[in-house]
Structures are given as structure tokens and as C-alpha cells.
Design an enzyme around this catalytic site. Structure first.
Site, PDB file in Angstrom:
ATOM      1  N   ALA A  64       0.874  -1.174   0.000  1.00  0.00           N
ATOM      2  CA  ALA A  64       0.000   0.000   0.000  1.00  0.00           C
ATOM      3  C   ALA A  64       0.911   1.223   0.000  1.00  0.00           C
ATOM      4  O   ALA A  64       2.069   1.149   0.424  1.00  0.00           O
ATOM      5  CB  ALA A  64      -0.875  -0.010   1.243  1.00  0.00           C
ATOM      6  N   GLY A 109       0.640  -5.039   0.703  1.00  0.00           N
ATOM      7  CA  GLY A 109      -0.520  -5.166  -0.184  1.00  0.00           C
ATOM      8  C   GLY A 109      -0.203  -5.918  -1.467  1.00  0.00           C
ATOM      9  O   GLY A 109      -1.098  -6.479  -2.098  1.00  0.00           O
ATOM     10  N   GLU A 112      -0.436  -9.492  -0.527  1.00  0.00           N
ATOM     11  CA  GLU A 112      -1.870  -9.741  -0.319  1.00  0.00           C
ATOM     12  C   GLU A 112      -2.622  -9.826  -1.657  1.00  0.00           C
ATOM     13  O   GLU A 112      -3.524 -10.639  -1.820  1.00  0.00           O
ATOM     14  CB  GLU A 112      -2.459  -8.644   0.582  1.00  0.00           C
ATOM     15  CG  GLU A 112      -1.950  -8.733   2.016  1.00  0.00           C
ATOM     16  CD  GLU A 112      -2.252  -7.482   2.829  1.00  0.00           C
ATOM     17  OE1 GLU A 112      -1.821  -6.378   2.419  1.00  0.00           O
ATOM     18  OE2 GLU A 112      -2.911  -7.592   3.866  1.00  0.00           O
ATOM     19  N   GLU A 132       4.490  -4.848   7.217  1.00  0.00           N
ATOM     20  CA  GLU A 132       3.717  -3.787   7.888  1.00  0.00           C
ATOM     21  C   GLU A 132       4.158  -3.542   9.322  1.00  0.00           C
ATOM     22  O   GLU A 132       4.123  -2.421   9.815  1.00  0.00           O
ATOM     23  CB  GLU A 132       2.216  -4.126   7.862  1.00  0.00           C
ATOM     24  CG  GLU A 132       1.563  -3.997   6.491  1.00  0.00           C
ATOM     25  CD  GLU A 132       1.665  -5.256   5.634  1.00  0.00           C
ATOM     26  OE1 GLU A 132       2.467  -6.156   5.962  1.00  0.00           O
ATOM     27  OE2 GLU A 132       0.933  -5.329   4.631  1.00  0.00           O
TER      28      GLU A 132
HETATM   29  N1  COA Z   1       4.604   3.206  -0.828  1.00  0.00           N
HETATM   30  C1  COA Z   1       5.006   4.373  -1.383  1.00  0.00           C
HETATM   31  N2  COA Z   1       6.157   4.521  -2.044  1.00  0.00           N
HETATM   32  C2  COA Z   1       6.947   3.442  -2.149  1.00  0.00           C
HETATM   33  C3  COA Z   1       6.615   2.196  -1.594  1.00  0.00           C
HETATM   34  C4  COA Z   1       5.376   2.100  -0.916  1.00  0.00           C
HETATM   35  N3  COA Z   1       4.936   0.963  -0.383  1.00  0.00           N
HETATM   36  N4  COA Z   1       7.609   1.315  -1.848  1.00  0.00           N
HETATM   37  C5  COA Z   1       8.540   1.994  -2.548  1.00  0.00           C
HETATM   38  N5  COA Z   1       8.141   3.274  -2.732  1.00  0.00           N
HETATM   39  C6  COA Z   1       8.847   4.344  -3.434  1.00  0.00           C
HETATM   40  C7  COA Z   1      10.027   4.890  -2.635  1.00  0.00           C
HETATM   41  O1  COA Z   1       9.602   5.819  -1.673  1.00  0.00           O
HETATM   42  C8  COA Z   1      10.852   5.489  -3.738  1.00  0.00           C
HETATM   43  O2  COA Z   1      10.259   6.711  -4.124  1.00  0.00           O
HETATM   44  P1  COA Z   1      11.174   8.024  -4.365  1.00  0.00           P
HETATM   45  O3  COA Z   1      12.100   7.647  -5.495  1.00  0.00           O
HETATM   46  O4  COA Z   1      10.188   9.082  -4.738  1.00  0.00           O
HETATM   47  O5  COA Z   1      11.910   8.254  -3.091  1.00  0.00           O
HETATM   48  C9  COA Z   1      10.648   4.519  -4.905  1.00  0.00           C
HETATM   49  O6  COA Z   1       9.435   3.831  -4.621  1.00  0.00           O
HETATM   50  C10 COA Z   1      11.760   3.499  -5.045  1.00  0.00           C
HETATM   51  O7  COA Z   1      11.885   2.813  -3.808  1.00  0.00           O
HETATM   52  P2  COA Z   1      13.276   2.678  -3.007  1.00  0.00           P
HETATM   53  O8  COA Z   1      12.962   2.445  -1.571  1.00  0.00           O
HETATM   54  O9  COA Z   1      14.171   3.806  -3.337  1.00  0.00           O
HETATM   55  O10 COA Z   1      13.860   1.344  -3.683  1.00  0.00           O
HETATM   56  P3  COA Z   1      14.874   0.327  -3.029  1.00  0.00           P
HETATM   57  O11 COA Z   1      15.314  -0.583  -4.126  1.00  0.00           O
HETATM   58  O12 COA Z   1      15.928   1.023  -2.246  1.00  0.00           O
HETATM   59  O13 COA Z   1      14.009  -0.517  -1.965  1.00  0.00           O
HETATM   60  C11 COA Z   1      12.055  -1.748  -1.228  1.00  0.00           C
HETATM   61  C12 COA Z   1      12.947  -1.343  -2.424  1.00  0.00           C
HETATM   62  C13 COA Z   1      10.845  -2.485  -1.782  1.00  0.00           C
HETATM   63  C14 COA Z   1      12.853  -2.677  -0.290  1.00  0.00           C
HETATM   64  C15 COA Z   1      11.626  -0.489  -0.449  1.00  0.00           C
HETATM   65  O14 COA Z   1      11.100   0.459  -1.371  1.00  0.00           O
HETATM   66  C16 COA Z   1      10.573  -0.733   0.596  1.00  0.00           C
HETATM   67  O15 COA Z   1      10.862  -1.256   1.658  1.00  0.00           O
HETATM   68  N6  COA Z   1       9.303  -0.351   0.305  1.00  0.00           N
HETATM   69  C17 COA Z   1       8.224  -0.431   1.266  1.00  0.00           C
HETATM   70  C18 COA Z   1       7.705  -1.826   1.406  1.00  0.00           C
HETATM   71  C19 COA Z   1       6.614  -1.869   2.449  1.00  0.00           C
HETATM   72  O16 COA Z   1       6.827  -1.598   3.614  1.00  0.00           O
HETATM   73  N7  COA Z   1       5.393  -2.222   2.017  1.00  0.00           N
HETATM   74  C20 COA Z   1       4.249  -2.312   2.875  1.00  0.00           C
HETATM   75  C21 COA Z   1       3.515  -1.025   2.891  1.00  0.00           C
HETATM   76  S1  COA Z   1       2.099  -1.081   3.959  1.00  0.00           S
END
Ligand code: COA
Length: 258
Positions: A64, A109, A112, A132
Site C-alpha cells: 500500500a 498489499g 496480499e 507492515e
Molecule cells: N509506498 C510508497 N512509495 C513506495 C513504496 C510504498 N509501499 N515502496 C517503494 N516506494 C517508493 C520509494 O519511496 C521510492 O520513491 P522516491 O524515489 O520518490 O523516493 C521509490 O518507490 C523506489 O523505492 P526505493 O525504496 O528507493 O527502492 P529500493 O530498491 O531502495 O528498496 C524496497 C525497495 C521495496 C525494499 C523499499 O522500497 C521498501 O521497503 N518499500 C516499502 C515496502 C513496504 O513496507 N510495504 C508495505 C507497505 S504497507
């Protein structure tokens, strides 16, 4: 629609979550578009099978949208979770087979969403998780429930409580995904499975999905009774006549969904 793309080919509808700069994170607008597409696909006689995937080679769906979550209070949080659950249940119960083509991160999400699909085929770079807990919340789109049903209580507790990602091959070992394939084979593999399903008997396909979904919600005698009735419905179909005749005549069956 911009957040979600769709393309229909040979009765297979491919839905692509399209926010690559945000790793295809699901914000409200994206969920709305996904819901609209699934609702339309359910009624569309030309759609036999649905594939859900994400744009790019990095993410299926990274969860999400955390920037929306950041400003969510109790009431809007509950509304968001309720809506997301409705969208995913609509996928699970749409009566047509839905394949998740997991092309990268399937987190929160995203995991999910994949679990609401009927089959999950992942590329070898995919990673799964319910992170989460690391944000101080719990999964809201069915993660505590569908993961438990798919992989059992122990692994579900582990993934939900620790919030760590697991690689695709591990997800396959625990039954979270059906197959893992090299990244460049994901699309052809998913298309092949989709075509096999599209050529199958649609009434029987929808009865199998229904019987398995409903059966998980009730006691075994009731579930078996449901299977009896669904079997009867299939026996009354033209497709059953076609399928049995084709076998006896040693030819390929041509099912019509009647
Ligand atoms: N919601 C909003 N934005 C997200 C996102 C999410 N769930 N997951 C990634 N993004 C965005 C980042 O903020 C970043 O945006 P920006 O370039 O404007 O800063 C872009 O996507 C790229 O992500 P980034 O974190 O730089 O890539 P990465 O390769 O370093 O890491 C992940 C990849 C997937 C490990 C990391 O993005 C992450 O942990 N995301 C969240 C996962 C999460 O907690 N999901 C559950 C949400 S309830």
C-alpha cells in the site's frame, strides 16, 4: 486509466499495475482502477482468464502507498482496509481464474494481492513479505488471514511478526507460490498457463474456484455437499457432453461455457 493498464489478447486480460516510480505501490486511485477493471472483466464474455502483474522488472507491487498511510487515522484506515479487502475478495471470487505474474517485490498489499489470485507464478528475482509491522501497523488487505490459509499458522506468524522478506524459491518451498521461473521466462510461462485455462471448460473452472473458496469457509460435510451440487451443475452442461465425447472420439475438446 493511468495507474493500471489492461490489454485483452486471445481471451486473456492482462492487468498491469503501473506506478513504476513508486514500485507499483497501491494508492487509493490505483485500487479504484483495479476494482473497476475486475468488475468489468467479470461480466465480459471475451475475458476467460485474468493475469495481474506490475510494470518493470523490479516490483510486482511494493505494498500500500506509505505516503497515504502516513496521514491515515483510525476511521480512514478502517475504510481503506475495508475497501482493499473488498477489491481483493472481488478478485478471489470473480469466477474466472486469476494468475499473479509476480515480477519482483510483492510486499504488504502486493503479497496480499498475489494471495487473492488463484495461481502465483514468480520470477526468480521476486521477494515476498508482510513488512507492515516495521511501519507499526498490521496487514489490512487480508495478509493475516490468506497467508495463514496458504502456508499455515507457523510460517504466517513468522512472516507477519518479523516482517522480513523471503526470496521466491523460499516462497515456493512454503507453498506461497506455485512456480518460480527465470525472469525472462515469466511472461511466456504465464501466457502458456493462461492459454491452457482459457481453453478449459469455463463452468467447471468457476465451480472449482467456488468449491475451494467456499469449502475453506465451512465444515467438511457442508463443503463436500457443495461439491456434490457443483458436480451436478457441471454434469448438466454442454461442456461435459463435449469433454466426454471428445475423449471417446480421441479428439481435442472445444468448450463453449454452456
Ligand atoms: N509506498 C510508497 N512509495 C513506495 C513504496 C510504498 N509501499 N515502496 C517503494 N516506494 C517508493 C520509494 O519511496 C521510492 O520513491 P522516491 O524515489 O520518490 O523516493 C521509490 O518507490 C523506489 O523505492 P526505493 O525504496 O528507493 O527502492 P529500493 O530498491 O531502495 O528498496 C524496497 C525497495 C521495496 C525494499 C523499499 O522500497 C521498501 O521497503 N518499500 C516499502 C515496502 C513496504 O513496507 N510495504 C508495505 C507497505 S504497507
Amino acid at each position: 486509466m493511468t495507474n493500471v493498464l489492461s490489454e485483452l489478447n486471445n481471451n486473456v486480460l492482462t492487468i498491469t499495475i503501473n506506478r513504476p516510480d513508486k514500485l507499483n505501490a497501491l494508492n487509493q486511485a490505483t485500487l479504484n482502477e483495479l476494482d473497476e477493471l475486475i468488475t468489468r472483466a467479470k461480466e465480459d464474455h471475451n475475458t476467460a482468464v485474468i493475469i495481474i502483474t506490475g510494470t518493470g522488472e523490479k516490483a510486482f507491487v511494493a505494498g500500500a502507498d506509505i505516503s497515504e498511510l502516513a496521514t491515515t487515522d483510525a476511521m480512514t484506515g478502517m475504510q481503506f482496509a475495508k475497501f482493499g479487502q473488498r477489491v481483493f475478495s472481488n478478485i478471489e471470487n470473480c469466477g474466472k481464474p486469476v494468475i499473479a505474474a509476480v515480477n519482483g517485490f510483492a510486499l504488504g498489499g502486493g503479497c496480499e494481492l498475489a494471495m487473492a489470485c488463484h495461481l502465483r507464478i514468480a520470477s526468480d528475482n521476486a521477494k515476498f513479505g508482510q513488512p507492515e509491522i516495521k511501519l507499526g501497523v498490521i496487514p489490512g488487505f487480508g495478509g493475516t488471514q490468506r497467508l495463514t490459509r496458504l502456508v499455515g499458522k507457523g510460517k504466517s506468524m513468522e512472516m507477519n511478526l518479523l516482517g522480513d522478506m523471503i526470496p521466491a524459491h523460499k516462497a515456493e518451498q512454503i507453498g506461497l507460490v506455485n512456480w518460480v521461473v527465470p525472469q525472462d521466462e515469466l511472461t511466456p510461462t504465464v501466457q502458456k498457463v493462461a492459454q491452457q485455462l482459457a481453453n478449459s471448460a469455463p463452468i467447471a473452472i468457476s465451480m472449482i474456484i467456488d468449491a475451494i473458496n467456499k469449502g475453506l469457509e465451512c465444515a467438511l460435510p457442508e463443503a463436500l455437499d457443495y461439491e456434490v451440487k457443483a458436480f451436478g451443475i457441471c454434469c448438466a452442461s454442454e461442456d461435459k457432453n463435449e469433454g466426454t465425447s471428445a475423449f471417446l472420439e480421441k479428439r481435442q475438446a472445444e468448450f463453449k461455457g454452456k
